[in-house]
Motif scaffolding. Structure first.
Motif, PDB file in Angstrom:
ATOM      1  N   LEU A  52       0.863  -1.193   0.000  1.00 57.77           N
ATOM      2  CA  LEU A  52       0.000   0.000   0.000  1.00 57.77           C
ATOM      3  C   LEU A  52       0.892   1.234   0.000  1.00 57.77           C
ATOM      4  O   LEU A  52       1.988   1.218   0.572  1.00 57.77           O
ATOM      5  N   ILE A  53       0.409   2.311  -0.644  1.00 57.75           N
ATOM      6  CA  ILE A  53       1.137   3.573  -0.673  1.00 57.75           C
ATOM      7  C   ILE A  53       0.282   4.662  -0.030  1.00 57.75           C
ATOM      8  O   ILE A  53      -0.898   4.812  -0.359  1.00 57.75           O
ATOM      9  N   VAL A  54       0.884   5.408   0.898  1.00 61.09           N
ATOM     10  CA  VAL A  54       0.279   6.627   1.434  1.00 61.09           C
ATOM     11  C   VAL A  54       0.905   7.773   0.641  1.00 61.09           C
ATOM     12  O   VAL A  54       2.104   8.031   0.761  1.00 61.09           O
ATOM     13  N   MET A  55       0.105   8.461  -0.171  1.00 62.74           N
ATOM     14  CA  MET A  55       0.638   9.402  -1.170  1.00 62.74           C
ATOM     15  C   MET A  55       0.144  10.823  -0.919  1.00 62.74           C
ATOM     16  O   MET A  55      -1.062  11.100  -0.980  1.00 62.74           O
ATOM     17  N   PRO A  79      -3.068  -0.723  -3.515  1.00 61.89           N
ATOM     18  CA  PRO A  79      -3.913   0.420  -3.147  1.00 61.89           C
ATOM     19  C   PRO A  79      -3.115   1.661  -2.771  1.00 61.89           C
ATOM     20  O   PRO A  79      -1.969   1.567  -2.315  1.00 61.89           O
ATOM     21  N   VAL A  80      -3.765   2.820  -2.950  1.00 59.73           N
ATOM     22  CA  VAL A  80      -3.157   4.116  -2.644  1.00 59.73           C
ATOM     23  C   VAL A  80      -4.134   4.919  -1.786  1.00 59.73           C
ATOM     24  O   VAL A  80      -5.322   5.007  -2.103  1.00 59.73           O
ATOM     25  N   ILE A  81      -3.628   5.489  -0.698  1.00 67.37           N
ATOM     26  CA  ILE A  81      -4.396   6.424   0.121  1.00 67.37           C
ATOM     27  C   ILE A  81      -3.758   7.799  -0.049  1.00 67.37           C
ATOM     28  O   ILE A  81      -2.560   7.964   0.203  1.00 67.37           O
ATOM     29  N   PHE A  82      -4.534   8.784  -0.485  1.00 66.44           N
ATOM     30  CA  PHE A  82      -4.009  10.127  -0.705  1.00 66.44           C
ATOM     31  C   PHE A  82      -4.069  10.961   0.573  1.00 66.44           C
ATOM     32  O   PHE A  82      -5.041  10.891   1.332  1.00 66.44           O
ATOM     33  N   ARG A 116      -7.616   3.553   8.566  1.00 64.89           N
ATOM     34  CA  ARG A 116      -7.946   3.591   7.129  1.00 64.89           C
ATOM     35  C   ARG A 116      -7.055   2.608   6.355  1.00 64.89           C
ATOM     36  O   ARG A 116      -7.516   1.922   5.436  1.00 64.89           O
ATOM     37  N   ILE A 117      -5.769   2.575   6.702  1.00 64.48           N
ATOM     38  CA  ILE A 117      -4.838   1.666   6.019  1.00 64.48           C
ATOM     39  C   ILE A 117      -5.281   0.222   6.208  1.00 64.48           C
ATOM     40  O   ILE A 117      -5.336  -0.566   5.258  1.00 64.48           O
ATOM     41  N   ARG A 118      -5.611  -0.135   7.435  1.00 63.75           N
ATOM     42  CA  ARG A 118      -6.048  -1.505   7.700  1.00 63.75           C
ATOM     43  C   ARG A 118      -7.335  -1.830   6.949  1.00 63.75           C
ATOM     44  O   ARG A 118      -7.492  -2.923   6.391  1.00 63.75           O
ATOM     45  N   ALA A 119      -8.256  -0.870   6.924  1.00 63.21           N
ATOM     46  CA  ALA A 119      -9.526  -1.096   6.237  1.00 63.21           C
ATOM     47  C   ALA A 119      -9.314  -1.296   4.742  1.00 63.21           C
ATOM     48  O   ALA A 119      -9.912  -2.197   4.131  1.00 63.21           O
ATOM     49  N   VAL A 120      -8.460  -0.475   4.132  1.00 62.95           N
ATOM     50  CA  VAL A 120      -8.190  -0.597   2.700  1.00 62.95           C
ATOM     51  C   VAL A 120      -7.494  -1.919   2.396  1.00 62.95           C
ATOM     52  O   VAL A 120      -7.832  -2.608   1.424  1.00 62.95           O
ATOM     53  N   GLU A 186     -10.630  -4.451  16.220  1.00 62.51           N
ATOM     54  CA  GLU A 186     -10.748  -3.282  15.348  1.00 62.51           C
ATOM     55  C   GLU A 186     -10.433  -1.987  16.089  1.00 62.51           C
ATOM     56  O   GLU A 186     -10.474  -1.892  17.298  1.00 62.51           O
ATOM     57  N   TYR A 187     -10.149  -0.966  15.277  1.00 59.90           N
ATOM     58  CA  TYR A 187      -9.651   0.320  15.770  1.00 59.90           C
ATOM     59  C   TYR A 187     -10.549   0.959  16.817  1.00 59.90           C
ATOM     60  O   TYR A 187     -10.095   1.513  17.805  1.00 59.90           O
TER      61      TYR A 187
END
Length: 238
Positions: A52-55, A79-82, A116-120, A186-187
């Motif tokens: 995963l990328i946090v961008m 996947p990418v999270i902006f 969010r990262i875990r969910a994605v 969960e979170y």
């Protein structure tokens, strides 16, 4: 031997922020790398192969959206999270259009980003990435949802299975009750950490009915899967 720890690439030209996010993710059990530009991100994708990328959207050599578009065109599918300080609807649409999977607006909490990262990652997990975990004589088969010890099937509830998998995926590393709560329940779980101790006792009755015992308590810290007498790779202070 266990499966590969999930890798996250953090792309942001604010080095302090990138390092802060990367450190928080390492603490939660991820492998991390950082990049400060789109070109550096592309190089890291080739060498680090992140899951995963946090961008960040605003980068010194162009936008994170353009970087993601180029990665997608080259065949990169993770996947990418902006991340961005902007919250305009058109920016969100642009990010999702190029294949972004989520969008977090600055300022944000680390807890929210990690959730969010875990969910994605859960949402985008591919069946072929669900491999068998093996530690000592303990085997966990994700696809079949089966556990064996000494080759003997062990019946676990879904929660017991998730807890055991988390421990085995980080075999040799001491995990705090908080980390276990965050992952297994969960979170946003709001209960007492006593539930961790209760489920550890359930697991011990089933998994450590065999010899040698594998689930060990580290006083005032948490729990670890390791062969008795072996030193942990890492101990967390919580």
């Amino acid at each position: 031997m266990t499966s590969t720890t999930l890798r996250v690439l953090v792309v942001d030209d604010e080095r302090y922020l990138a390092d802060l996010v990367a450190t928080a993710l390492r603490y939660e059990g991820f492998d991390t790398a950082v990049a400060g530009s789109g070109s550096a991100a592309a190089a890291q994708v080739e060498s680090f192969r992140p899951h995963l990328i946090v961008m960040d959207v605003m980068l010194p050599d162009g936008s994170g959206i353009d970087t993601t578009r180029r990665l997608r065109q080259s065949g990169w599918e993770s996947p990418v999270i902006f991340l961005t300080a902007r919250d305009a609807t058109e920016d969100k649409i642009a990010g999702l259009t190029v294949g972004g999977d989520d969008y977090v607006t600055k300022p944000f909490s680390l807890e929210e980003l990690i959730a969010r990262i875990r969910a994605v990652l859960r949402r985008t997990a591919r069946p072929e990435e669900h491999t068998k975990l093996v530690f000592a004589d303990l085997e966990i088969d994700d696809e079949a949802h089966e556990v064996r010890r000494h080759g003997v099937p062990v019946e676990l509830t879904p929660t017991e299975f998730k807890l055991l998998r988390f421990l085995v995926a980080h075999a040799g590393r001491v995990l705090s009750k908080r980390q276990i709560l965050d992952y297994v329940w969960e979170y946003d779980f709001g209960g007492s950490d006593a539930v961790v101790q209760t489920y550890i006792s359930y697991l011990r009755r089933k998994i450590d009915a065999f010899s040698p015992p594998l689930i060990q308590t580290v006083p005032r810290i948490g729990y670890v899967i390791r062969v008795q007498g072996a030193a942990p790779r890492e101990a967390d202070p919580r």
